[in-house]
Design an enzyme around this catalytic site. Sequence first.
Site, PDB file in Angstrom:
ATOM      1  N   TYR A  12      -1.466  -1.390  10.397  1.00 14.39           N
ATOM      2  CA  TYR A  12      -1.698  -1.488   8.957  1.00 14.39           C
ATOM      3  C   TYR A  12      -0.504  -0.987   8.154  1.00 14.39           C
ATOM      4  CZ  TYR A  12      -4.004  -1.387   4.444  1.00 14.39           C
ATOM      5  OH  TYR A  12      -4.325  -1.611   3.132  1.00 14.39           O
ATOM      6  N   SER A  45       0.846  -1.188   0.000  1.00 20.22           N
ATOM      7  CA  SER A  45       0.000   0.000   0.000  1.00 20.22           C
ATOM      8  C   SER A  45       0.882   1.238   0.000  1.00 20.22           C
ATOM      9  CB  SER A  45      -0.902   0.012   1.234  1.00 20.22           C
ATOM     10  OG  SER A  45      -1.579   1.250   1.358  1.00 20.22           O
TER      11      SER A  45
END
Length: 270
Positions: free
Chosen positions: A155, A141
Amino acid sequence: MASNRRALVTGASAGIGEAFARELARRGHDLVLTARRADRLEALAKELRERHAIEAIVAPLDLGRADGPEALVAALEAQGLSIDVLVNNAGYGVPGYFEDQPWSTHAAFIQVLMTAPSELVYRLLPAMKARGYGRILNIASLAGHVPGSAGHTLYAASKAYLIKFSQSLALECAGTGVHVTAVCPGFTRSEFHDVTGSRELVSKMPDFMWMDAPTVARQGLEAVEAGKAVYVNGRVNNAIKGLFRLLPDALALRMVARQGRRFRTGPRQG
């Protein structure tokens, strides 16, 4: 990518994983699709078999189980199924501050987003090298390239791990016929934000910040073919990555903290 190769896609029941499955099938790859939602996998597999005349096998699995990756690979080997393309896509978010969740929640998250992809690579890579061909895509990401924010504590850390992991693997696999890429999308239209309960908040983001999952999948496959160890999807995301590379750490953290207060899910507890 040549046809008649087989790809394993984790988290294939929706979003980016489903998009990778569709794009790989369009390119003529046979598929092994895994996720927890068996009904969605079966529907997708049936559609792709009929549309592209490929083989699509469904392997429902919770990668949060410590024995999940080993059991999956063992089942494939028992059926004589080799994997040429691995798409490590399974993932989710845990909203809220770190200490507000039980450790079991964080342990399961680490298992799915860090341990399982690492183990699947570990178990599938030797055969790829022996055959002289392999493609490994770890879906990271943009979050892995910018400072971590409050909430969703693990995350960004997990995505940064996948980026560094992919870079090292790419160097180790040089000259073997195996390509490794960390694919780094930013905001992507999918169910991810519905599952984490952040849909209303992220909907405030302007349209130019968003990409669609099929584009992310197509670009990711093109990147791994080109031998790029890290690929950031989209000009806007590349600009954001470049900006944070130039900023002093203290200033970058202040910017992330300011934005985080706008898009945080729920109030601080305790």
